[in-house]
Scaffold this active site. Structure first.
Site: not given
Ligand code: UGA
Length: 439
Positions: A152, A264, A327, A334
């Site tokens: 996202e 996710c 994020k 969610r």
């Molecule tokens: C995630 C995956 O990154 C995608 O590859 C996948 O397609 C998607 O889920 C899915 O299953 O549909 P998304 O949920 O959009 O994507 O977000 P992310 O960028 O992965 O971030 C997830 C969470 O981790 C956020 O709350 C973010 O703030 C946190 N995060 C991310 C951290 O706390 N530290 C980090 O270094 C990176």
């Protein structure tokens, strides 16, 4: 190619728009009439950068339409299943009722040679079960499992230029008829040499859950290091920079903070554990329980740190929370860590005001009891502590001098470790990061 997309949520809407952009003739189908109404007017039912503009530009082409009528799927060559697979209430397992319903309602409109493409994230074994049903009802149609890896906030770019394509087909047969159809759907990306792997169904399903589990593990690993850094007086951001220079480790997804949330990662690791249990392989994934526990502990830690930072009590403390979305560049709340912390603080007696550039409408639906303030300055006014919980660019760029004039006490807790601690301290603020030394 004529394509139908069933399910117009975060995944399906972006996929429909991107497939139309690639030149296909696309119909998006959803049971939610309000959503379809908005989409028909060229407006996305959620915020995703660039999506409204893309939908509007596609309206003029006539290549993209939306309907609640599944019978319009008849005549399409590829039918993408993009419905949600949320966590079951009170259980870890995934709820497959939307996948089952979409598949069942599609069956009667399938012709010989059609390809049903599963994109939803499902427990391993789901595709094989659906393929059995298809073999009975329309033996000349095919099923492919084609997991989605979009993030996202970057969904359009990730869909148009993915890292890789994975097609799950029976036996992983490269020459399967459905492989040629999928190559035609994604011809534009394949021409750019995007890697494309053909696997069996189970492997394709597992690629998705394994990828999300790895990402979740990486985040919880660095958050565990943050706990140790706090105990030892070390700085987790410098630690991440240093270990990230090793190519085998890499710096991406090593940002310590309040942990992961969203629709996710949290539910996918839980559904994966539940499925492994059913398969008798639960021991293999017990580490994911710890990944989940470390992640949930981050939220409690921020609440405790706020209490400690502000003299030992939360009662009546005026707290400004910056960020509600899970994020930045998203209005998705969610399982948002930011809202979960805000709600906890409020429950424990703090006077909490939350702001966010995009996510307040969704936040109000989930947490009607929270005080939500669209204006950033109004949110900051008279705060006794500021918590940065979602790292929107405008919060990263805040000027400590200007913010200092609005608040009543200069205390900032940087829940995402994105601010320049020295800059804030020099401007007279007490600054706390997560897993970083106090001064
Ligand atoms: C995630 C995956 O990154 C995608 O590859 C996948 O397609 C998607 O889920 C899915 O299953 O549909 P998304 O949920 O959009 O994507 O977000 P992310 O960028 O992965 O971030 C997830 C969470 O981790 C956020 O709350 C973010 O703030 C946190 N995060 C991310 C951290 O706390 N530290 C980090 O270094 C990176």
């Amino acid at each position: 190619m004529r394509i139908s997309i069933i399910g117009c949520g975060y995944l399906g809407t972006v996929h429909a728009a991107c497939m139309a952009k690639l030149g296909h003739d696309v119909v998006g189908i959803d049971v939610d009439a309000d959503k379809i109404d908005r989409l028909s007017k060229g407006r996305a039912p959620f915020f995703e950068p660039g999506l409204d503009e893309l939908l509007t530009s596609l309206q003029a082409t006539g290549r993209l339409s939306f309907t609640t009528d599944i019978s319009i799927a008849a005549g399409s060559t590829a039918h993408f299943i993009c419905v949600g697979t949320p966590q079951k209430r009170g259980e870890n397992a995934a709820d497959l009722r939307h996948v089952d319903a979409a598949f069942a309602s599609l069956l009667q409109y399938l012709d010989a040679g059609d390809v049903v493409v599963g994109k939803s994230t499902v427990p391993v074994g789901t595709a094989a079960g659906l393929a059995d049903i298809l073999a009975e009802r329309q033996p000349e149609a095919h099923l492919v499992w084609n997991p989605e890896f979009l993030r996202e906030g970057h969904a359009i770019e990730d869909t148009l230029h993915p890292d890789r394509f994975v097609y799950g087909v029976p036996g992983g047969d490269e020459d399967h008829r459905a492989v040629a159809v999928m190559d035609e759907v994604y011809a534009a990306s394949i021409a750019l040499d995007t890697p494309r792997m053909v696997t069996d169904y189970a492997t394709a399903e597992l690629v998705k859950t394994a990828a999300n589990s790895f990402l979740a593990t990486k985040i919880s690993f660095i958050n565990a290091m943050a706990e140790v850094c706090e105990a030892a007086g070390a700085d987790v951001t410098r630690l991440a920079d240093a270990i990230g220079l090793d190519e085998r480790i890499g710096r991406h997804f090593l940002n310590a903070g309040i942990g992961f949330g969203g629709g996710c990662l949290p539910k996918d690791i839980r559904a994966f554990m539940a499925r492994a249990g059913e398969l008798g392989a639960d021991q293999a994934l017990t580490f994911l329980r710890e990944v989940d526990a470390i992640n949930m502990r981050r939220r409690t830690r921020v609440v405790e740190l706020t209490r400690e930072f502000c003299g030992g009590t939360l009662l009546g403390l005026r707290v400004a929370v910056l960020g509600a979305a899970f994020k930045p560049e998203s209005d998705d709340v969610r399982d948002s860590p930011a809202l979960s912390v805000a709600a906890q603080l409020q429950l424990q007696g703090a006077d909490v005001t939350v702001t966010d550039p995009r996510a307040l409408t969704n936040a109000a639906r989930r947490f009607p009891e929270l005080n939500l303030e669209p204006d950033l300055d109004a949110c900051l006014a008279n705060a006794e502590v500021v918590l940065l919980l979602t790292e929107w660019e405008e919060y990263r760029q805040l000027d400590p001098h200007l913010v200092g004039r609005l608040v009543s006490a200069k205390r900032i807790l940087d829940g995402r470790n994105v601010l320049d601690a020295d800059k804030w301290r020099t401007a007279g603020w007490a600054y706390r990061g997560l897993g970083r030394p106090n001064a």
